[in-house]
Write an enzyme that holds these catalytic residues in place. Structure first.
Site, mmCIF file in Angstrom:
data_model
loop_
_atom_site.group_PDB
_atom_site.id
_atom_site.type_symbol
_atom_site.label_atom_id
_atom_site.label_comp_id
_atom_site.label_asym_id
_atom_site.label_seq_id
_atom_site.Cartn_x
_atom_site.Cartn_y
_atom_site.Cartn_z
ATOM 1 N N LYS A 158 0.844 -1.201 0.000
ATOM 2 C CA LYS A 158 0.000 0.000 0.000
ATOM 3 C C LYS A 158 0.877 1.249 0.000
ATOM 4 O O LYS A 158 1.986 1.233 0.574
ATOM 5 C CB LYS A 158 -0.890 -0.048 1.251
ATOM 6 C CG LYS A 158 -1.991 0.999 1.317
ATOM 7 C CD LYS A 158 -2.835 0.793 2.588
ATOM 8 C CE LYS A 158 -3.922 1.840 2.731
ATOM 9 N NZ LYS A 158 -4.759 1.631 3.939
ATOM 10 N N SER B 23 -9.705 1.894 3.082
ATOM 11 C CA SER B 23 -8.783 2.617 2.229
ATOM 12 C C SER B 23 -7.817 1.726 1.440
ATOM 13 O O SER B 23 -7.289 2.163 0.429
ATOM 14 C CB SER B 23 -7.981 3.599 3.077
ATOM 15 O OG SER B 23 -7.161 2.895 3.986
ATOM 16 N N SER C 282 -9.954 -0.511 7.225
ATOM 17 C CA SER C 282 -9.347 -0.283 5.916
ATOM 18 C C SER C 282 -8.726 -1.511 5.256
ATOM 19 O O SER C 282 -8.397 -1.471 4.082
ATOM 20 C CB SER C 282 -8.287 0.813 6.002
ATOM 21 O OG SER C 282 -8.912 2.068 5.989
#
Lengths: 477, 98, 487
Positions: free
Chosen positions: C76, C152, C176
């Site tokens: 990420k 996210s 997330s």
């Protein structure tokens, strides 16, 4: 109407740890800009703090030496504000649970002993350094993250002299603990002062000014003296004192209002989530307490009691731990010599030698045994006091013993009357006028003649013996 | 109204974020709704409840005072928008040190 | 053989038998990414630079100390990789190349993993539940390209679902990892707070953030967690508790395990198809011998308001460092014509997206003078109550099972103008972060429109073993994880 000055001091000292408060960067002073930084002290995204164990230990040491009560539960908080010397735009500090509170420091001023309360002691990280150029500002983060101890006094300091004495005493105590250099020039001790005036007898504090940019102990005293007079002037003419921050301008010798729109401070303190709290065990505190050495005030009174020194001497000899330990070594080893005489040597010629070399007496490399040998040579009239001083200089320069120097330079004092006889006769012969003056009652003339003999013997003659010999020779005749 | 536009403006200043007038309008409206929702917390009786700022039951985490080295200066400055002679460079600072 | 469809554990087997080489794996991954990215957009800043920055073996040589040798891992955009752009999908971090690796990256490298140089998409600073708040635009849900992948960590979830990644790292502050895993039909695990080092994870909310795996199945999650979990002296909140080999808990027997079903999670606003899938999953767990009973978590309704005060407060402070001094965006203009305050304001005004500004300002408000007690401090106290709910529940149950989200994925743009409704969709995932406990989301079915539904399992602090036990038992008896989106 009489006014009373009320002062509170906020002192920040760098703790002398090897590494920074929350990362493993070195704390060494004076390195190239930004070369002692890492992701943590630069506040790089993703980096996290881990507290330096020794910084916490040092902080507790100071707190205990200042007679504070150490909190069993302490934690760190974030103090949020934007400023370019602050890498994360928040400072890791302590807010509602500082590591220690409610202490005191006993301070000696010229007229009395004062007992000054300590409000709180807390640990935080220092910010970086800004270098202002003509049209830009440069930022160096080497200092960012160095452990900083904030020591806040109660508003119980009642004159600039007391403030000065408080700082001296604080520096002395912290120096004894060996946890900071307390060097204002290097920025390892910084001080802000709050000062207000109130009518004598009134309990409530007046409106205060905060004074910054104080770069030396003297600056603190001078700025506070100036500010006390300024505020008193305002009060007497009925003008209000404005609560504000003022800068000390040492060159002009006055404080200047910062005259900026001062925003209300809103630091948005909250518990630092990256650092779990600290539960301090009683044993930990006891162990630290045990490691605290004898502090300057205790040592001073012991020197007076144990060695019979006057307070003045004891105070000077205990101002720093190294000095005191050296002095004590000398006092202890000097069996059979009057301790006051040792003290005179330490405070006089030895200190002068240290001053010339910009160091303390303990850093001269002069062993107690050698110093005592020298003092004894003077005391037994082997050499004169004057010669003793120059032998000391020679010892400091060459590290030779006094015995060796006296021998090599043939400085041994001549006390033998027979060997002085020729010189005395020669002086009498050459200075008939002074001889007559003395005989006709002018005592001073004798000293002139002694001086002449000393000159001829290049200072080696024992002045007392010369004087006796001359007197006898001239009165008998 | 649970939050005034002036408060949003003040808070944006504290956070050092410039908001265009239309942004300020919109944000104030949205925050009003959000804070109104958050205010449901006022129903909870927390009189005798201790706050939880650290969820883990751990304490006294420290490191030894041993140097672990610093970054080489090139790495320190590699991302700097402006730099000069090993320093980071910013506009002339005239504001007070808070 | 389509290499990209394999799981990491299958890759490891094939490498060991020399049926594949690391070069084969990366080459097929590169082709897959090139073919699918125009539609899925799981990665950001894709260009022609190599996906892996080191020389790849054409013949695999095993190393017992490197369990992930030759296995690519997607990361990420908020996890620092030395020398490679790490921007949190925010304009304000434009061009930021960290001078250091996050601890999880260091550990993965030590385990032999190949770290992809291109990062996965996310909501800016992890502020969001859809990836729509990314400065690079939203990623797509591989099951329906008109829908969001969740967020996210939506890029990581979409990449795994689309077979554009074998293993991916995400971060989870309020769901997330789990919510996008649920939306994309993959496995996502949020470890116990303190289990995985946060060093090098660009902080959103320090007291809630955890890094965790997004994978194709439960076994891969165990393999990836094995590699990243453990004490780190650089993170004061990482806990020094031995890490077990999680793959040892992948058993299919869950007889007698006590499962709590929180009644507060099955209320209004829950999608009917999600409810049915969850009910069916619970029924399956019962069939496998688990004892499922209702449990109460009475403060559940306060989790979202508590979260949006605490998380935004910490974020407002964590994000203060983006100030144009050391890195990232600097508002245009010559240095000497601006003062510092306007440089801060212009840079941050231009660099942060709408949601970031909203959260920073909300967080600043909750901490500001006169509001601290009413908001921040009160939220910390209610957090205590939420934690106690779980303590009580876990005194009675081994784990808790819930849906991961109240609805399946939604269409891009559907909630963009209504931040509160977006916040409310985190209702099932947020309490877990507030309580610091571990949770996993695994696929448990599909809606009639073929959108995945996720099942969430919660356990006591540091009892990830329980998550793996129950999740694996369920997974091995259901077909959901074997289905692939049509791309």
């Amino acid at each position: 109407m009489e006014y009373e000055t009320v002062i509170g001091l906020e002192v920040h000292v760098h703790l002398k740890t090897k590494t920074k408060a929350f990362c493993g960067c070195s704390t060494e002073f004076g390195q190239e800009p930004n070369t002692q930084t890492c992701p943590v002290c630069l506040g790089m995204p993703g980096s996290l703090p881990v507290l330096n164990k020794v910084a916490l230990e040092y902080a507790f040491k100071v707190a205990l030496a200042l007679n504070c009560s150490v909190q069993e539960f302490t934690k760190f908080d974030r103090k949020n504000y934007f400023y370019p010397d602050l890498p994360k735009n928040y400072q890791i500090s302590q807010y509602d649970l500082p590591l220690a509170r409610e202490g005191f420091l006993d301070v000696q001023t010229s007229d009395a002993d004062k007992h000054i309360g300590i409000l709180r002691v807390h640990l935080e990280e220092d910010a970086g350094k800004l270098v202002h150029k003509d049209d830009v500002t440069l930022v160096d983060f080497n200092r960012a993250g160095i452990p900083l101890l904030e020591i806040v006094s109660k508003p119980q300091i009642y004159s600039p002299e007391e403030a000065y004495a408080y700082l001296l005493a604080l520096k002395s105590v912290i120096g004894y603990l060996g946890v900071s250099d307390c060097d204002m020039e290097k920025g390892s001790l910084r001080c802000d002062a709050n000062i207000s005036l109130r009518k004598r007898g009134v309990e409530e504090l007046g409106v205060k000014a905060e004074i910054k940019n104080l770069n030396s102990f003297k600056a603190v005293k001078d700025a506070l003296s100036f500010e006390a007079v300024r505020q008193e002037g305002l009060l007497r003419e009925g003008s209000p004192v404005v609560q504000e921050t003022r800068l000390w301008d040492a060159r002009e010798g006055k404080t200047i209002s910062m005259r900026s729109k001062e925003e209300a401070k809103d630091y948005r303190y909250f518990p630092e989530p990256d650092l779990p709290p600290f539960l301090i065990k009683k044993e930990t505190i006891e162990a630290i307490r045990q490691s605290i050495p004898e502090l300057p005030r205790e040592k001073c009174s012991r020197f007076m009691k144990e060695y019979g020194l006057p307070q003045y001497d004891a105070q000077i000899l205990t101002v720093s731990r190294a000095t005191a330990e050296y002095a004590e070594e000398c006092l202890r080893q000097s069996q059979g010599v009057n301790k006051k005489i040792i003290s005179n040597w330490l405070i006089g010629p030895v200190s002068a030698g240290a001053n010339n070399r910009n160091c303390g007496i303990a850093d001269l490399g002069l062993s107690a045994a050698l110093l005592i040998e020298l003092v004894q040579a003077v005391e037994t009239q082997q050499i004169s006091h004057l010669t003793g001083k120059s032998v000391l200089e020679e010892m400091l320069r060459t590290s030779k013993s006094s015995g060796l120097i006296i021998k090599e330079k043939n400085l041994g004092q001549v006390s033998d009357t027979d060997s002085l006889k020729d010189e005395v006769e020669a002086v009498i012969k050459d200075n008939q006028k002074s001889v007559n003056d003395f005989i006709s009652g002018k005592e001073n003339a004798l000293m002139f003649l002694v001086g002449q003999v000393m000159k001829r013997t290049k200072g080696k003659a024992n002045p007392k013996v010369v004087q006796d010999t001359l007197r006898r020779r001239l009165t008998d005749a | 109204m649970s939050i005034e536009k002036e408060t949003v403006e003040y808070v944006a200043h504290l956070a050092r974020i410039e908001l265009m007038p239309d942004e300020l309008e919109k944000l104030s409206r949205q925050l009003d709704v959000i804070i109104d929702f958050i205010d449901t917390l006022k129903k909870v009786d927390v009189a005798s409840i201790a706050p939880t700022s650290h969820i883990l039951p751990i304490q006294n985490v420290t490191r030894e005072d041993e140097p672990t080295g610093s970054l080489p200066i090139e790495k320190v400055l590699v991302n700097a928008p402006l730099r000069q002679n090993g320093f980071f460079m910013v506009p002339k600072v005239i504001e007070d040190n808070p | 053989m389509d290499i990209c469809r394999l799981t990491a554990s299958e890759l490891i087997e094939k490498l060991r038998h020399n049926e594949l080489s690391p070069k084969d794996i990366v080459e097929s991954l590169r082709k897959r990414i090139r073919a699918l990215e125009p539609q899925v957009r799981a990665y950001v800043r894709l260009d022609n630079a190599p996906l892996i920055s080191k020389l790849l073996e054409t013949v695999f040589t095993p190393d017992p100390n490197k369990p992930l040798k030759g296995i690519p891992v997607a990361v990420k955009d908020n996890i620092c990789t030395e020398g490679h752009a790490t921007e949190c999908c925010s304009k304000i971090l434009e061009g930021f190349r960290p001078p250091y690796d996050a601890t999880v990256i260091r550990k993965l490298k030590e385990a032999g993993a190949l770290i992809l140089t291109k990062k996965t998409n996310m909501d800016e600073f992890a502020f969001g539940s859809s990836t729509e708040n990314s400065c690079f635009g939203a990623s797509r849900n591989p099951w329906d390209l008109a829908c969001v992948p969740g967020g996210s960590s939506g890029g990581s979830a979409a990449a795994v679902a689309a077979d554009e990644a074998f293993l991916a790292l995400g971060s989870d502050t309020g769901g997330s990892i789990r919510q996008p895993a649920s939306f994309c039909g993959v496995v996502g695990l949020k470890p116990t707070y303190g289990r995985v080092s946060r060093y090098g994870l660009i902080a959103f909310a320090s007291s809630l953030d955890q890094i965790g795996p997004l994978t194709k199945d439960v076994k891969d999650a165990a393999i990836l967690l094995n590699a990243i979990a453990g004490y780190d002296s650089l993170d004061s909140t990482s806990v020094n508790i031995k890490v077990p080999d999680y793959t040892e808990f992948l058993a299919t027997d869950i007889k007698g395990i006590r499962i709590g079903i929180p009644k507060e999670y099955f209320v209004e606003g829950m999608d009917q198809e999600v409810k049915e899938a969850t009910d069916e999953a619970i029924a399956e767990l019962r069939r496998r011998g688990a004892v499922c009973k209702e449990v109460s978590l009475p403060h559940t309704q306060y989790a979202i308001p508590v979260y949006y005060i605490i998380a935004t407060a910490e974020a407002s402070s964590n994000l203060a460092r983006f100030d144009a001094v050391q890195y990232g965006l600097r508002a245009a203009g010559e240095a000497h014509v601006q003062n510092m305050i306007s440089l801060y304001k212009k840079t941050r005004g231009a660099g942060f997206g709408e949601e970031a500004k909203r959260r920073i300002i909300l967080g600043t408000f909750g901490l500001s003078h006169g509001y601290y007690e009413a908001y921040y401090l009160r939220a910390l106290k209610v957090r205590t109550l939420i934690k106690r709910d779980f303590d009580r529940a876990f005194a009675e149950f081994d784990c808790i099972v819930t849906p991961t989200t109240p609805t399946p994925s939604f269409r891009i743009g559907e909630k963009a103008e209504d931040p509160l409704s977006m916040y409310l969709s985190d209702i099932y995932t947020i309490s877990v972060n507030l309580a610091g406990i571990p949770a996993i989301s695994i696929p448990c079915g599909f809606t009639s429109k073929k959108l995945p539904v996720g099942l969430q399992i919660l356990a006591k602090p540091f009892d990830e073993e329980m998550l793996f036990k129950v999740a694996y038992a369920y997974e091995q008896n259901t077909p959901w994880h074997l289905e692939k989106p049509k791309l």
